[in-house]
Structure formats: C-alpha cells, structure tokens
Design an enzyme around this catalytic site. Structure first.
Site, mmCIF file in Angstrom:
data_model
loop_
_atom_site.group_PDB
_atom_site.id
_atom_site.type_symbol
_atom_site.label_atom_id
_atom_site.label_comp_id
_atom_site.label_asym_id
_atom_site.label_seq_id
_atom_site.Cartn_x
_atom_site.Cartn_y
_atom_site.Cartn_z
ATOM 1 N N ASP A 131 -4.078 11.169 8.090
ATOM 2 C CA ASP A 131 -2.866 10.597 8.673
ATOM 3 C C ASP A 131 -2.407 11.318 9.929
ATOM 4 O O ASP A 131 -2.567 12.524 10.068
ATOM 5 C CB ASP A 131 -1.742 10.597 7.629
ATOM 6 C CG ASP A 131 -2.009 9.602 6.524
ATOM 7 O OD1 ASP A 131 -2.222 8.427 6.857
ATOM 8 O OD2 ASP A 131 -2.032 9.994 5.350
ATOM 9 N N GLU B 159 0.880 -1.162 0.000
ATOM 10 C CA GLU B 159 0.000 0.000 0.000
ATOM 11 C C GLU B 159 0.920 1.215 0.000
ATOM 12 O O GLU B 159 1.727 1.390 0.915
ATOM 13 C CB GLU B 159 -0.904 -0.014 1.234
ATOM 14 C CG GLU B 159 -2.003 1.014 1.209
ATOM 15 C CD GLU B 159 -3.055 0.791 0.125
ATOM 16 O OE1 GLU B 159 -3.781 1.747 -0.174
ATOM 17 O OE2 GLU B 159 -3.155 -0.314 -0.445
#
Length: 269
Positions: free
Chosen positions: A60, A49
């Site tokens: 994030d 990924e």
C-alpha cells in the site's frame, strides 16, 4: 450460488459493471468504521473490499498506510474486526465481503482457524497481499474447504502460464492491477489491460476487477471498456475518511456521494 456469483449475474442482467470500494477495518476508529462501511453500502457499492489493519502494509501507498496506522492507534483489535464484520453482514445480508490481509495476520491466528472465524463473521473472500500465487495454493485449499473464496492478484506483467494458474485457483473474482507498484489515487491507471483480461477469460477465470489508481468515474468507464467486470477504488475512498476525521456526518455524506458517482459510471450503454 455464492454471493459473488449472484452479484455478477445481477449486474450482467442490468448491463452494469461492479464498483467496489476499499477501506481499512477500524479506520478511523472501530465505531466510526461501521458508519463508514454502511455509507459505502448506502451509496450503492456492489461489493466491499476491507483491509485488516497491519503494521507493515508493503503493498500500500502512503494514504492506506496511514489508514492502517489510524486503525491500530485507535485500538482496533481482532475482536473488534469480527464484531464490525458481523454488524456489516447483518446490515447487508447479500453484499459480497472481501478481505485484504497480510499473511502474518493469518499465521498469528492459525490458518484454518483464521478462515473459519472469517466464514463465521460473514466474509466471502480473502486476498493475501504478500503471498505469490505459487505459494498461495495451500491457503486456497483450506479456504475452499471452509467455504471462503480465494482471490488472487494478476499483475500487469503476468506471463501466460501465471494467468492460467490464477484462472485455475482463483475464486470470487480476480484482482487485476492496472499498473505495478503500490496503491494510490495520485498515480493514474495505465493503459487498458484488455489483453490480460481476454487471456483470463479464455482460461476460465472468475470475473475481473481492475484496481490501483481508480479515483474518478472515467477510470471506472475505462476499466469496463477494457473488458473488466468492475473496478476497485481504495486510496480515493480513504482520502475522504482522512479529510473528515473530526466530522463524522460530513465523512459519511462525502463517502456516500463518491460511491454514488462511481457507481453511476458502471452503467454500460
């Protein structure tokens, strides 16, 4: 059969789950990024990924935000990204390559053009981090036409209706969040998501990979015990890059060893 289908079929035959590491493309530099990703493959990653560096990665936590910043500050361009992807695809013809991307980056290139360029570079799937499932259908339709699998996120508080919708539209795998919030290795994965996993399976969804807070082999074992088909680890992987920014050889060795230990935890009894 797609690369994801082949991967999951092979794992099933070997009675294993999948271990999928995440890193940001171009971190810490475009050149080192290639070494980093090759180390993940050499360590035994089942799939990859890879994040496209973005200036405002809202999904994030601090660790991956810094990775995005490092990649951008080292001068990583879209051209570099395509070159890295092609080199990785040549290095490992069979490994599934997934991208995690923010919608602005797709719009900047034109939706169809973006997917086509990714397909040509050897990418298998694209997950758009900041587009809700309801709005993602038009992206998924174009991706499907071009031959890219559209991966969707299933949040821990997903309603039954949303899970059915995800199962219908999603291809490759479902990214199942072990908890809400942003990414990070310090925040432990929450209680097993077995109920969600069962509902997705009943609705005919592709395999599920559990992410967020996966930083130790026992987290992988817990994800598999909950019924997930594998686990994704990002912040813990990126931490090893950050720890050895000035020592490429150590960086590669640590990454390989980490992936190996996490992969060992995927063997089902």
């Amino acid at each position: 059969m797609s690369r994801y289908e082949s991967c999951f079929a092979q794992l099933k035959a070997n009675n294993q789950g999948a271990f999928v590491p995440f890193v940001t493309l171009g971190d810490p530099t475009p050149g080192q990024s290639v070494d980093v990703i090759k180390a993940l493959i050499d360590g035994g990653a089942d799939a990859l990924e890879l994040g496209l560096p973005f200036s405002d990665p809202v999904a994030d936590g601090p660790m991956i935000q810094r990775a995005n910043l490092r990649a951008l500050e080292s001068g990583t361009t879209f051209k570099h990204i395509l070159e890295i992807l092609k080199e990785i695809r040549d290095y490992s013809p069979q490994i599934p390559i997934g991208l995690l991307v923010y919608a602005n980056l797709i719009y900047a290139k034109g939706v169809r053009n973006f997917y086509q360029q990714m397909k040509d570079a050897g990418v298998d799937s694209v997950l758009i981090a900041d587009v809700p499932t309801k709005e993602a259908k038009r992206f998924a339709d174009i991706a499907k036409e071009i031959g890219i699998e559209a991966v969707f996120i299933a949040p821990p508080d997903a309603s039954d209706a949303l899970l059915i919708d995800i199962a219908k539209q999603c291809a490759g795998y479902v990214y199942l969040l072990s908890r809400s919030g942003v990414t990070g290795a310090d925040t432990q994965m929450q209680a097993p998501a077995s109920e969600l996993i069962n509902k997705l399976k009943e609705a005919g969804a592709p395999p599920t990979l559990l992410g967020f807070g996966i930083s130790q082999p026992e987290h992988v074992q817990r994800a598999l015990a909950a019924g997930a088909d594998g686990a994704i680890s990002g912040s813990a992987v990126v931490a090893l890059i950050e720890k050895n920014l000035d020592n490429n050889a150590q960086q590669v060795a640590d990454l390989k060893a980490f992936v190996k230990s996490m992969k060992a935890a995927t063997q089902l009894s």
